[in-house]
Write a protein that holds these residues in place. Sequence first.
Motif, PDB file in Angstrom:
ATOM      1  N   ASP A 104       0.893  -1.052   0.135  1.00  0.00           N
ATOM      2  CA  ASP A 104       0.080  -0.080   0.069  1.00  0.00           C
ATOM      3  C   ASP A 104       0.952   1.279   0.070  1.00  0.00           C
ATOM      4  O   ASP A 104       1.846   1.424   0.761  1.00  0.00           O
ATOM      5  N   LEU A 105       0.496   2.351  -0.697  1.00  0.00           N
ATOM      6  CA  LEU A 105       1.148   3.646  -0.758  1.00  0.00           C
ATOM      7  C   LEU A 105       0.706   4.478   0.327  1.00  0.00           C
ATOM      8  O   LEU A 105      -0.683   4.654   0.337  1.00  0.00           O
ATOM      9  N   PHE A 106       1.756   5.196   0.714  1.00  0.00           N
ATOM     10  CA  PHE A 106       1.175   6.201   1.758  1.00  0.00           C
ATOM     11  C   PHE A 106       1.844   7.691   1.418  1.00  0.00           C
ATOM     12  O   PHE A 106       2.891   7.703   1.231  1.00  0.00           O
ATOM     13  N   LEU A 107       1.116   8.852   1.454  1.00  0.00           N
ATOM     14  CA  LEU A 107       1.514   9.936   1.246  1.00  0.00           C
ATOM     15  C   LEU A 107       1.462  10.773   2.571  1.00  0.00           C
ATOM     16  O   LEU A 107       0.324  11.049   3.130  1.00  0.00           O
ATOM     17  N   ILE A 108       2.343  11.483   2.973  1.00  0.00           N
ATOM     18  CA  ILE A 108       2.681  12.172   4.099  1.00  0.00           C
ATOM     19  C   ILE A 108       2.942  13.439   3.979  1.00  0.00           C
ATOM     20  O   ILE A 108       3.936  13.742   3.403  1.00  0.00           O
ATOM     21  N   ASP A 109       2.084  14.343   4.414  1.00  0.00           N
ATOM     22  CA  ASP A 109       2.455  15.790   4.564  1.00  0.00           C
ATOM     23  C   ASP A 109       3.467  16.224   5.239  1.00  0.00           C
ATOM     24  O   ASP A 109       3.240  16.264   6.620  1.00  0.00           O
ATOM     25  N   GLN A 110       4.566  16.534   4.892  1.00  0.00           N
ATOM     26  CA  GLN A 110       5.805  16.595   5.792  1.00  0.00           C
ATOM     27  C   GLN A 110       5.697  17.831   6.831  1.00  0.00           C
ATOM     28  O   GLN A 110       5.954  17.659   8.065  1.00  0.00           O
ATOM     29  N   VAL A 111       5.004  19.167   6.274  1.00  0.00           N
ATOM     30  CA  VAL A 111       4.687  20.000   7.472  1.00  0.00           C
ATOM     31  C   VAL A 111       3.799  19.598   8.460  1.00  0.00           C
ATOM     32  O   VAL A 111       4.136  19.895   9.575  1.00  0.00           O
TER      33      VAL A 111
ATOM     34  N   VAL B 127      -2.458   9.945   3.777  1.00  0.00           N
ATOM     35  CA  VAL B 127      -3.499   9.267   3.219  1.00  0.00           C
ATOM     36  C   VAL B 127      -2.837   8.004   2.840  1.00  0.00           C
ATOM     37  O   VAL B 127      -1.907   8.060   2.539  1.00  0.00           O
ATOM     38  N   ARG B 128      -3.540   6.843   2.429  1.00  0.00           N
ATOM     39  CA  ARG B 128      -3.498   5.483   2.234  1.00  0.00           C
ATOM     40  C   ARG B 128      -4.051   5.219   0.695  1.00  0.00           C
ATOM     41  O   ARG B 128      -5.314   5.426   0.876  1.00  0.00           O
ATOM     42  N   MET B 129      -3.411   4.743  -0.055  1.00  0.00           N
ATOM     43  CA  MET B 129      -4.015   4.047  -1.223  1.00  0.00           C
ATOM     44  C   MET B 129      -3.522   2.632  -1.284  1.00  0.00           C
ATOM     45  O   MET B 129      -2.242   2.288  -1.385  1.00  0.00           O
ATOM     46  N   SER B 130      -4.451   1.926  -1.399  1.00  0.00           N
ATOM     47  CA  SER B 130      -4.351   0.438  -1.204  1.00  0.00           C
ATOM     48  C   SER B 130      -3.870  -0.062  -2.586  1.00  0.00           C
ATOM     49  O   SER B 130      -4.018   0.584  -3.800  1.00  0.00           O
ATOM     50  N   GLN B 131      -3.476  -1.295  -2.498  1.00  0.00           N
ATOM     51  CA  GLN B 131      -3.182  -1.951  -3.790  1.00  0.00           C
ATOM     52  C   GLN B 131      -4.060  -1.943  -4.718  1.00  0.00           C
ATOM     53  O   GLN B 131      -4.014  -1.878  -5.912  1.00  0.00           O
ATOM     54  N   ASN B 132      -5.504  -2.495  -4.301  1.00  0.00           N
ATOM     55  CA  ASN B 132      -6.550  -2.385  -5.302  1.00  0.00           C
ATOM     56  C   ASN B 132      -6.715  -1.183  -5.984  1.00  0.00           C
ATOM     57  O   ASN B 132      -7.253  -1.032  -7.104  1.00  0.00           O
TER      58      ASN B 132
END
Length: 641
Positions: free
Chosen positions: A473-480, A626-631
Amino acid sequence: MSKIHELSETLTNQIAAGEVIERPASVVKELVENSLDAGATRIRVDFVDAGLKQIVVQDNGTGIARDQVDLAFTRHATSKIANEHDLFKVSTLGFRGEALASISAVSHVEILTATENAIGIRANYSGGNKKGQEDAAARKGTKITVKDLFFNTPARLKYLRSPRTEIMKIVDIINRLALGYPHVSFTLSNTGKILLRTPGNNNLKQTVANVYGRHIAEKMEKFEAKDSDFKITGLMSKPELTRSTRNFISILLNGRYIKNFQLNTAILDGYGSKLAARHYPIIVLAIKVDPLLVDVNVHPTKQEVRLSKEKELGRLITSAISNALVEKVEQISAFANLENKRDTLVDQLSFNLNQDVVNTARKKEPEIREQEKPKFLTTESDNSEDNIQNEAVKQDSEKKYVDLNQPREDDQYIVTKTWKQNVALQQALTPFPTTRTNQEVISSGDETLANNLPRLVYVGQTDTYLLAQHNGDLFLIDQVAARRRLKFEQIFHMITAKKVVQQGLLTPIILEFGNLDFMQIKDQVEQIKQVGIYLEDFGQNSFIVRSYPTWIHDNVEDSIRRILDGYLNVDKGKAKNLFSRIAAMQAKREITGKIKLSAAEAEQILLDLRKCTDPYHDADGRIILVRMSQNELRKMFKKDE
């Protein structure tokens, strides 16, 4: 039904007093308004025991003629209106003719008054009855002494609040009148201690400085506008200078302080979106209008009025404030932006919050400019450079040198050596809190997580976001947002752990306040200590600060002022709720924007986020990741087709 009878004069006066004289502040208001109507340019108010024991109001007005003194203490006797037509064009503060009669009905009153080139007269009244009169030497003007307020109506006393609250209500009344009459010199004292003194030189900004403090006056801007019916002038605070209550909005209609919801709304509309939620400006708005457009005979206290063309006035106020803000923005120099820019220091990031992890500081950090370095004292140092610098400081300061590196009597607060040593000690005393488990449970299908954060593997970063993955799964993290959450947790834990390390100041900071702010802050000095800020009463509505907590990194005075603003108008019992707000505010001030992170720093952020009480939102509630699943990824790339 009982027999109908006429009430006695004494009883009717006491009933009238109940409408007009609610508390000591009501007495002060009525007497000072009479002084202003008499053309006084100097007014002095002294009171004892929150005004219950004694109130003295002295002015240099026109005075009262010998043959009119008794009439002045009679109900419905006034020199300010003569017929029904005058009632609709009232241009004075008082006109009902009830003040002196109502005050004398519930207290002992002495009046000393004299007109121009006339022998003075002294008269005494008690419980509504005259007790005596004699000639007396007196300057032109009037001095009224009110003693033992409510002595014959003790039931009224149970409706009064604490002495401090009653004092603050008196102060508030005089503050408003002083703002409405900057050409009049006001002096207010409590048991001999001066609470307010204004120069009476018709300089509104200087009057604001005396009322609210020089620091606030310097951040207020002038505005003005007029049309065929209204003329408005005043001073308004910049959007960054606000309070958590509307009490600092003063609307003065022909010199009379009024309360009006629609005009308050018009003021806020003028600021638009520049004000934070539930924050209100400090503003003094003076409105000049034909008395025919105003009905002040709405309420006994005369603070509520009825206005003709109220909508037109509201639009004029909104446009005047909005235009003033636009003009100010256009005047801001680009140099100011350069001065406000702050370098991001490795101490501010504080990624290495665990004692067990490897130091991830960047190899080369920007040096602090000399004028930005915190001025502090040390008695020891780990290197010769520090010793040389400290020795030079001692020689330059000479008599100004004060050794603050001694433990306070309260061993919860420790003053030690250099800045770096203090920060290290603070981290040792309050290690980063670990409140989450190692469970790697995650709800599938949710873009924003709601349970424990799994162990994320760092992949890379864009200009704004960190990229990480877990089980595909891919995770995007707002660094600020992530860095602000970490900083918030660190500061909040330092405060609540009650082990706040102090850094001594070479030059103590003097904080000046208006009388109301000073009294409120002084009442909460012990609560303020809990966040690591020690305030010493320095006289003349000011405090001195000799040290500050190490979780404040730069611009110490401004940070302390912002923190103290949070304590204004907050009940003592609710002060602890401010810890979270203070930590959030400081975190936001220190983490101001995105930066380029090394891989080690990014990985450390991911590790530390797992230990946060809420790794999914910053202190303001903004989403961190936020998380983006494999599906979901397969669908985006149409891999299922």
